[in-house]
Design a protein around this motif. Structure first.
Motif, PDB file in Angstrom:
ATOM      1  N   LEU A 111      34.612  74.899  33.751  1.00  0.00           N
ATOM      2  CA  LEU A 111      35.862  75.639  33.917  1.00  0.00           C
ATOM      3  C   LEU A 111      35.791  77.043  33.338  1.00  0.00           C
ATOM      4  O   LEU A 111      35.381  77.238  32.200  1.00  0.00           O
ATOM      5  CB  LEU A 111      37.021  74.879  33.269  1.00  0.00           C
ATOM      6  N   TYR A 114      41.354  79.414  34.864  1.00  0.00           N
ATOM      7  CA  TYR A 114      41.983  78.391  35.705  1.00  0.00           C
ATOM      8  C   TYR A 114      42.504  78.966  37.017  1.00  0.00           C
ATOM      9  O   TYR A 114      42.365  78.352  38.080  1.00  0.00           O
ATOM     10  CB  TYR A 114      43.132  77.720  34.947  1.00  0.00           C
ATOM     11  N   SER A 153      39.398  79.642  39.298  1.00  0.00           N
ATOM     12  CA  SER A 153      38.371  78.607  39.409  1.00  0.00           C
ATOM     13  C   SER A 153      38.628  77.676  40.580  1.00  0.00           C
ATOM     14  O   SER A 153      39.771  77.285  40.836  1.00  0.00           O
ATOM     15  CB  SER A 153      38.309  77.775  38.123  1.00  0.00           C
ATOM     16  N   VAL A 181      37.691  72.651  38.001  1.00  0.00           N
ATOM     17  CA  VAL A 181      38.799  72.114  37.207  1.00  0.00           C
ATOM     18  C   VAL A 181      38.643  70.609  37.027  1.00  0.00           C
ATOM     19  O   VAL A 181      38.797  70.077  35.922  1.00  0.00           O
ATOM     20  CB  VAL A 181      40.149  72.431  37.881  1.00  0.00           C
ATOM     21  N   ARG A 235      47.535  77.952  43.789  1.00  0.00           N
ATOM     22  CA  ARG A 235      46.928  76.670  43.462  1.00  0.00           C
ATOM     23  C   ARG A 235      47.412  75.665  44.490  1.00  0.00           C
ATOM     24  O   ARG A 235      48.610  75.574  44.773  1.00  0.00           O
ATOM     25  CB  ARG A 235      47.331  76.171  42.074  1.00  0.00           C
TER      26      ARG A 235
END
Length: 274
Positions: free
Chosen positions: A164, A167, A170, A175, A205
């Motif tokens: 990771l 965040y 990534s 994750v 996300r």
């Protein structure tokens, strides 16, 4: 002039030139820990490719002895800006245009492809790790990069928990440490997030329909590309420069009906925001 989770960067001048010195915030007098091994490994491996034009040059590695403390450091040229500060400044001055976006797009596409051809996966591509150096953007901070063990010095093994990075940029497989092999596809996922961030100022996300025409109809050209790069499924993601170029080229070959439909859709979205 900058800091991260394990390091701090100071600026200095010598011989009329400006430099940056990156200190690893670790005392290695008693033990050479994992952070130090990654720090040293990145420097040693990057020295051999520093003239590739894709990375920030590495000038010197050493350890500073202060009383009973030993602090590792690396000397590099001082950069003008990061991609983050550059884009934010341009937007603040209302100077960030679609034409500028496309120039940066081509620049980033080239440097990411370059490190992959050198058998390196960066694993931490984000606006703060992309630097403006000699009037073009290059990659820096390879501390958690994956170097091909048959071609580069290997001082430490990467554990699943080490995957990771940031965040927001990534890939899902970074994750969730038990989800899939970590490949160059992770860098292209981060590239998609960087593109989306440049346009919108945010990241995504989870799967979502990418809609950019309300910002500028010209950006609709990149909606499908970014959506594909940000696929949660590695197998559906584009994972090379050639695939990305081919994807963009395919969107140019529209039928007359598709052109009319896209034009009507852009006009409708534009009118709805007036």
């Amino acid at each position: 002039i900058g800091n991260g989770g394990t390091s701090e960067v100071k600026g200095f001048e010598f011989g009329g030139k400006r430099y940056a010195i990156k200190f690893l915030l670790e005392d290695i007098s008693q033990k050479e820990n994992q952070a130090f091994k990654r720090f040293k490994q990145a420097h040693l491996n990057l020295v051999g490719i520093q003239y590739s034009g894709a990375i920030l040059p590495q000038l010197h590695f050493d350890v500073l002895d202060i009383a009973n403390i030993r602090v590792p450091y690396i000397v590099m040229p001082r950069v003008e800006k990061t991609l983050k500060s550059f884009v934010n400044e341009k937007k603040k001055n209302d100077e960030f245009s679609f034409e500028l976006f496309e120039k940066i797009f081509e620049n980033l596409l080239h440097i990411i492809d370059s490190i992959h051809l050198l058998n390196i996966i960066h694993r931490d591509i984000k606006p703060e790790n992309i630097f403006l150096f000699d009037s073009k953007f290059v990659l820096g901070d390879f501390d958690i990069a994956k170097f091909d063990k048959d071609l580069y010095i290997k001082l430490i093994e990467t554990k699943p928990a080490d995957r990771l990075a940031n965040y927001h940029f990534s890939a899902p497989e970074q994750v969730k440490v038990d989800e899939g092999e970590l490949t160059a596809s992770a860098d292209w996922y981060a590239f998609g997030q960087v593109l989306y961030w440049m346009i919108t100022g945010t990241t995504l996300r989870g799967q979502a329909k990418i809609q950019l025409a309300h910002i500028d109809p010209l950006y609709s050209k990149y909606e499908s590309l970014i959506a594909t790069l940000l696929s949660e499924n590695q197998q559906e993601r584009l994972d090379s420069k050639s695939e990305i170029i081919e994807h963009l080229e395919s969107k140019k070959r529209l039928t007359p009906d598709e052109i009319l439909y896209e034009f009507e859709d852009i006009i409708f979205k534009h009118m709805s925001h007036l």
